[in-house]
Design a protein around this motif. Structure first.
Motif, PDB file in Angstrom:
ATOM      1  N   LEU A  73       0.832  -1.202   0.000  1.00  0.00           N
ATOM      2  CA  LEU A  73       0.000   0.000   0.000  1.00  0.00           C
ATOM      3  C   LEU A  73       0.870   1.257   0.000  1.00  0.00           C
ATOM      4  O   LEU A  73       0.593   2.222  -0.723  1.00  0.00           O
ATOM      5  CB  LEU A  73      -0.925  -0.008   1.217  1.00  0.00           C
ATOM      6  CG  LEU A  73      -1.960   1.125   1.302  1.00  0.00           C
ATOM      7  CD1 LEU A  73      -2.884   1.100   0.103  1.00  0.00           C
ATOM      8  CD2 LEU A  73      -2.748   1.022   2.592  1.00  0.00           C
ATOM      9  N   GLU A  74       1.937   1.234   0.775  1.00  0.00           N
ATOM     10  CA  GLU A  74       2.797   2.412   0.859  1.00  0.00           C
ATOM     11  C   GLU A  74       3.624   2.602  -0.410  1.00  0.00           C
ATOM     12  O   GLU A  74       3.986   3.729  -0.757  1.00  0.00           O
ATOM     13  CB  GLU A  74       3.683   2.323   2.101  1.00  0.00           C
ATOM     14  CG  GLU A  74       2.852   2.451   3.389  1.00  0.00           C
ATOM     15  CD  GLU A  74       3.685   2.527   4.648  1.00  0.00           C
ATOM     16  OE1 GLU A  74       4.896   2.188   4.592  1.00  0.00           O
ATOM     17  OE2 GLU A  74       3.127   2.908   5.700  1.00  0.00           O
ATOM     18  N   GLN A  75       3.899   1.510  -1.131  1.00  0.00           N
ATOM     19  CA  GLN A  75       4.529   1.655  -2.441  1.00  0.00           C
ATOM     20  C   GLN A  75       3.619   2.426  -3.387  1.00  0.00           C
ATOM     21  O   GLN A  75       4.083   3.268  -4.168  1.00  0.00           O
ATOM     22  CB  GLN A  75       4.850   0.277  -3.032  1.00  0.00           C
ATOM     23  CG  GLN A  75       6.088  -0.381  -2.454  1.00  0.00           C
ATOM     24  CD  GLN A  75       6.324  -1.755  -3.027  1.00  0.00           C
ATOM     25  OE1 GLN A  75       5.402  -2.562  -3.160  1.00  0.00           O
ATOM     26  NE2 GLN A  75       7.571  -2.049  -3.383  1.00  0.00           N
ATOM     27  N   MET A  76       2.334   2.142  -3.314  1.00  0.00           N
ATOM     28  CA  MET A  76       1.365   2.869  -4.133  1.00  0.00           C
ATOM     29  C   MET A  76       1.361   4.349  -3.768  1.00  0.00           C
ATOM     30  O   MET A  76       1.332   5.225  -4.642  1.00  0.00           O
ATOM     31  CB  MET A  76      -0.032   2.271  -3.944  1.00  0.00           C
ATOM     32  CG  MET A  76      -0.194   0.833  -4.345  1.00  0.00           C
ATOM     33  SD  MET A  76      -0.381   0.593  -6.130  1.00  0.00           S
ATOM     34  CE  MET A  76      -2.064   1.170  -6.346  1.00  0.00           C
ATOM     35  N   ILE A  77       1.388   4.634  -2.476  1.00  0.00           N
ATOM     36  CA  ILE A  77       1.377   6.032  -2.029  1.00  0.00           C
ATOM     37  C   ILE A  77       2.624   6.754  -2.532  1.00  0.00           C
ATOM     38  O   ILE A  77       2.550   7.874  -3.059  1.00  0.00           O
ATOM     39  CB  ILE A  77       1.287   6.111  -0.492  1.00  0.00           C
ATOM     40  CG1 ILE A  77      -0.078   5.595  -0.014  1.00  0.00           C
ATOM     41  CG2 ILE A  77       1.498   7.561  -0.017  1.00  0.00           C
ATOM     42  CD1 ILE A  77      -0.187   5.464   1.494  1.00  0.00           C
TER      43      ILE A  77
END
Length: 203
Positions: free
Chosen positions: A121-125
């Protein structure tokens, strides 16, 4: 993907860069011999020799049930434009459409471990809005945990990457110039964007 010789898109780096630029794709999976599809944003991970796509479904989306059992197809396609036959030298011509598309194939793996799910999820952010990361990190853990429970994260290792650039390469230089002039003067920003690719594509 059906790709006539004129329109082959073979450079792997260019295909990856295209997916990164137009990363909102359509993932298609087969359920009971019928295709089902969802439009999703993807993070394209080319940090190793295994090219991967990372994204997530809403937990209620039934497509997540099938992505580990069968290969999926993810389509990235943009920009595109209608091409009028008035730009061609021969009167005996018909309309067509110019576009770029990349098809990625692979079987997905659902990410179940919470730390890996959070990292996905944080890679997406970081990819889509790096400046939001601080706000995300400052959110209450209860809220973030609730958000995480509402998604099904997955990664898909690409086993086949196909592409097509249909950019009037089979036309004369004069015809291509007419087409690019027309698109550059279009009020449609998507059509204008196509000109950049047309000018960078060698016949």
């Amino acid at each position: 993907m059906y790709t006539p010789t004129h329109f082959r898109f073979e450079n792997e780096t260019d295909k990856v860069n295209f997916m990164k630029r137009y990363s909102f794709g359509t993932i298609i999976t087969v359920k009971d011999d019928l295709p089902i599809a969802t439009q999703l944003p993807f993070f394209i991970d080319d940090s190793s020799d295994r090219l991967k796509l990372i994204s997530h479904f809403a937990v209620a989306n039934e497509q997540a049930k099938y992505i580990e059992d069968k290969p999926s197809l993810i389509i990235f396609s943009e920009p595109h434009a209608y091409i009028s036959p008035t730009h061609y030298d021969k009167r005996e011509s018909v309309p067509t459409w110019d576009y770029i598309s990349v098809h990625a194939y692979g079987t997905a793996k659902i990410i179940t471990e919470e730390p890996l799910k959070l990292e996905a999820l944080e890679q997406m952010i970081r990819f889509y809005e790096k400046s939001y990361m601080q706000q995300w990190q400052d959110l209450p853990e209860k809220f973030k945990t609730g958000m995480m429970r509402g998604i099904i994260a997955f990664e898909l290792e690409i086993t086949d990457l196909q592409g097509q650039k249909k950019l009037s390469q089979n036309k004369t230089e004069i015809e291509i110039q007419r087409i690019t002039d027309h698109l550059e003067n279009s009020d449609n920003t998507v059509e204008k964007e196509l000109v950049e690719f047309m000018k960078n594509t060698k016949k």
